[in-house]
Design a protein around this motif. Sequence first.
Motif, PDB file in Angstrom:
ATOM      1  N   ARG A  82       2.741   0.395  -6.483  1.00 16.50           N
ATOM      2  CA  ARG A  82       3.992   1.195  -6.436  1.00 16.50           C
ATOM      3  C   ARG A  82       3.913   2.235  -5.317  1.00 16.50           C
ATOM      4  O   ARG A  82       4.872   2.464  -4.599  1.00 16.50           O
ATOM      5  CB  ARG A  82       4.216   1.885  -7.788  1.00 16.50           C
ATOM      6  N   LEU A  83       2.732   2.820  -5.194  1.00 15.09           N
ATOM      7  CA  LEU A  83       2.552   3.813  -4.106  1.00 15.09           C
ATOM      8  C   LEU A  83       2.694   3.131  -2.743  1.00 15.09           C
ATOM      9  O   LEU A  83       3.333   3.661  -1.831  1.00 15.09           O
ATOM     10  CB  LEU A  83       1.165   4.465  -4.214  1.00 15.09           C
ATOM     11  N   ILE A  84       2.095   1.945  -2.623  1.00 14.54           N
ATOM     12  CA  ILE A  84       2.154   1.210  -1.352  1.00 14.54           C
ATOM     13  C   ILE A  84       3.614   0.901  -0.997  1.00 14.54           C
ATOM     14  O   ILE A  84       4.070   1.161   0.128  1.00 14.54           O
ATOM     15  CB  ILE A  84       1.314  -0.089  -1.437  1.00 14.54           C
ATOM     16  N   ARG A 138       6.288   2.373  -1.965  1.00 19.02           N
ATOM     17  CA  ARG A 138       7.046   3.603  -1.665  1.00 19.02           C
ATOM     18  C   ARG A 138       6.753   4.086  -0.239  1.00 19.02           C
ATOM     19  O   ARG A 138       7.678   4.428   0.504  1.00 19.02           O
ATOM     20  CB  ARG A 138       6.675   4.698  -2.684  1.00 19.02           C
ATOM     21  N   ILE A 139       5.491   4.091   0.112  1.00 17.49           N
ATOM     22  CA  ILE A 139       5.150   4.595   1.456  1.00 17.49           C
ATOM     23  C   ILE A 139       5.686   3.648   2.534  1.00 17.49           C
ATOM     24  O   ILE A 139       6.186   4.094   3.560  1.00 17.49           O
ATOM     25  CB  ILE A 139       3.628   4.840   1.582  1.00 17.49           C
ATOM     26  N   ARG A 140       5.637   2.369   2.268  1.00 23.06           N
ATOM     27  CA  ARG A 140       6.219   1.410   3.223  1.00 23.06           C
ATOM     28  C   ARG A 140       7.700   1.687   3.450  1.00 23.06           C
ATOM     29  O   ARG A 140       8.218   1.500   4.540  1.00 23.06           O
ATOM     30  CB  ARG A 140       6.063  -0.017   2.687  1.00 23.06           C
ATOM     31  N   SER A 141       8.378   2.117   2.381  1.00 21.46           N
ATOM     32  CA  SER A 141       9.831   2.309   2.479  1.00 21.46           C
ATOM     33  C   SER A 141      10.228   3.623   3.149  1.00 21.46           C
ATOM     34  O   SER A 141      11.396   3.845   3.434  1.00 21.46           O
ATOM     35  CB  SER A 141      10.439   2.259   1.071  1.00 21.46           C
ATOM     36  N   LEU A 142       9.287   4.486   3.362  1.00 24.80           N
ATOM     37  CA  LEU A 142       9.635   5.817   3.924  1.00 24.80           C
ATOM     38  C   LEU A 142      10.118   5.724   5.370  1.00 24.80           C
ATOM     39  O   LEU A 142       9.565   4.937   6.147  1.00 24.80           O
ATOM     40  CB  LEU A 142       8.419   6.750   3.854  1.00 24.80           C
ATOM     41  N   ILE A 149       5.293  13.171  -2.463  1.00 21.46           N
ATOM     42  CA  ILE A 149       6.080  11.949  -2.260  1.00 21.46           C
ATOM     43  C   ILE A 149       6.443  11.425  -3.654  1.00 21.46           C
ATOM     44  O   ILE A 149       5.555  11.067  -4.434  1.00 21.46           O
ATOM     45  CB  ILE A 149       5.279  10.876  -1.475  1.00 21.46           C
ATOM     46  N   VAL A 198       7.530   8.682  -6.056  1.00 24.23           N
ATOM     47  CA  VAL A 198       7.521   7.209  -6.011  1.00 24.23           C
ATOM     48  C   VAL A 198       8.698   6.663  -6.816  1.00 24.23           C
ATOM     49  O   VAL A 198       9.481   5.859  -6.331  1.00 24.23           O
ATOM     50  CB  VAL A 198       6.178   6.671  -6.545  1.00 24.23           C
ATOM     51  N   LEU A 212       6.500   8.639 -11.436  1.00 22.48           N
ATOM     52  CA  LEU A 212       5.253   8.693 -10.639  1.00 22.48           C
ATOM     53  C   LEU A 212       5.451   9.522  -9.364  1.00 22.48           C
ATOM     54  O   LEU A 212       6.385   9.275  -8.590  1.00 22.48           O
ATOM     55  CB  LEU A 212       4.807   7.271 -10.269  1.00 22.48           C
ATOM     56  N   ARG A 230       5.413  10.184  11.915  1.00 22.52           N
ATOM     57  CA  ARG A 230       5.470   9.682  10.545  1.00 22.52           C
ATOM     58  C   ARG A 230       4.932   8.242  10.417  1.00 22.52           C
ATOM     59  O   ARG A 230       4.202   7.929   9.482  1.00 22.52           O
ATOM     60  CB  ARG A 230       6.904   9.753  10.026  1.00 22.52           C
ATOM     61  N   LYS A 250       1.976   7.046   8.016  1.00 21.35           N
ATOM     62  CA  LYS A 250       2.204   5.991   7.010  1.00 21.35           C
ATOM     63  C   LYS A 250       1.093   4.933   7.075  1.00 21.35           C
ATOM     64  O   LYS A 250       0.560   4.507   6.051  1.00 21.35           O
ATOM     65  CB  LYS A 250       3.558   5.308   7.275  1.00 21.35           C
ATOM     66  N   LEU A 304      -1.349   3.961   4.060  1.00 17.90           N
ATOM     67  CA  LEU A 304      -1.316   2.583   3.544  1.00 17.90           C
ATOM     68  C   LEU A 304      -2.707   1.954   3.582  1.00 17.90           C
ATOM     69  O   LEU A 304      -3.132   1.304   2.629  1.00 17.90           O
ATOM     70  CB  LEU A 304      -0.329   1.737   4.356  1.00 17.90           C
ATOM     71  N   LEU A 314      -4.640   3.203   0.732  1.00 14.35           N
ATOM     72  CA  LEU A 314      -4.222   2.558  -0.520  1.00 14.35           C
ATOM     73  C   LEU A 314      -4.736   1.118  -0.608  1.00 14.35           C
ATOM     74  O   LEU A 314      -5.142   0.665  -1.681  1.00 14.35           O
ATOM     75  CB  LEU A 314      -2.695   2.600  -0.650  1.00 14.35           C
TER      76      LEU A 314
END
Lengths: 271, 177
Positions: free
Chosen positions: A263-265, A267-271, B55, B57, B61, B156, B160, B164, B167
């Motif tokens: 879910r975190l991945i 979300r960050i991809r969508s930023l 951030i 989610v 979360l 940014r 990112k 990523l 993660l």
Amino acid sequence: MALKGNLRDFSVTQLLNLINLARKTGTLTLEGPNEAAWVSFREGKLIFAQLGNEDGTLTGILLKSGKITAKQAQLIKSHAGEKSDQELGLMLINAGYLNQHDILANIRQYILDIVYRLFTWIEGYFRFDADVLPPDDRITIRLDLENVIMEGSRRIREWEQLQEEIPNLDMALNFVDRPGANIRDVNLNVQEWKVVSYINPKNTIRQIAKTNRMNDLEIRRIVYGLLQAGLVEVVRPVGMPLPPQARQLPPVNKEQQASLVNRLINRIRSL
Amino acid sequence: MQTVKMVVTGPFNAGKTAFIQAISEIDVVSTERKISSEAERVKETTTVAMDFGRITVDDDLVLYLFGTPGQKRFDFMWEILSEGMLGFVVIVDSARPETFREAKGILQTFRAYAPTPYVVAANKQDRDDAWTVEDLRIALKLDRKIKMLPCVASDRESVKKVLLELLYSILEEMKEK
């Protein structure tokens, strides 16, 4: 991209280690408090060095090593005219004054003498210019840096430098698995061989020192040389307890954890 | 509401605050103070307790990003900040070799606090005097297995990519366990 900085922050030993491991080609310029030096490399091998205004031509090198007299040097210079060092070397070989081995051995020693002196430079600036090589008319050689680094490390007297690089004697050592890194190709002295013979993830550096009756400075200097030559690496000794685990992610279930990270991945991809 | 955190650490003026600012959805809650020491006056202010970014989610979360203070005398904050972190990013100023030794020390300290996954971001790669990622890897004596990424903390997209990769490392480690 530049490679420059202060010798106080990044020592000559560390620079040679970097050039060796990254197999760099180019010229390292060192500006010390009193003079400058230029050291050239091809694919991580030492090929040439020049110190300040010293006469680093073949004639100058042979004169310095005592192979020729000042009078002979003058005579060679007047006869050689615009000849390159290679042509001059050939001329001396053909005339029967010297053989090829003599010439290369003298150049090799001249270059090494300069580089070993540089290990004692702790003040000054450095800059590495990639792909810049010595003038075409100079004779270059090809020396493995592992041996040069080992010899240079033997000359280090700075306790602080050794302490910073090897802060913990309770760690162990292991041989690195790197192409070209073969301990058998390196010229080690008796003390160094004694240390090498005990290198094993089961033995801490402190235990190796104790077995060989070496003090902290002696063992650090040898380990420092082996590390900088890229022959060994520091590892956690077999049996040493791991540091306590950090608290786990909130959900204990493995699938839930993976889902949370996914879910975190997303979300960050969508930023 | 579930919250997780990641820590952004590195030497003084490495770009930690800029890194968090580039990605946080809120204005970074920063505890910056004017620098009193002449020796460290390469910038006007510095973080003294922590930076804090967020951030969201989804509805339940939230990811928090904590930036550690860079100056050595505030290192008592590091252990507190590292507790319970998901992973951490070590930011290195690629153009200041005088900070590489400190970066190595910080890396070792954080590894000792929590053996969680981490990545190293080679910041300021847009500068002419930046060391390459490969040179930095050797200078910092980083194992090939550790991810080291080129980064511009004010960009940014660059930030990112770093997060990523961290993660992905966390996910890989979960699968291995």
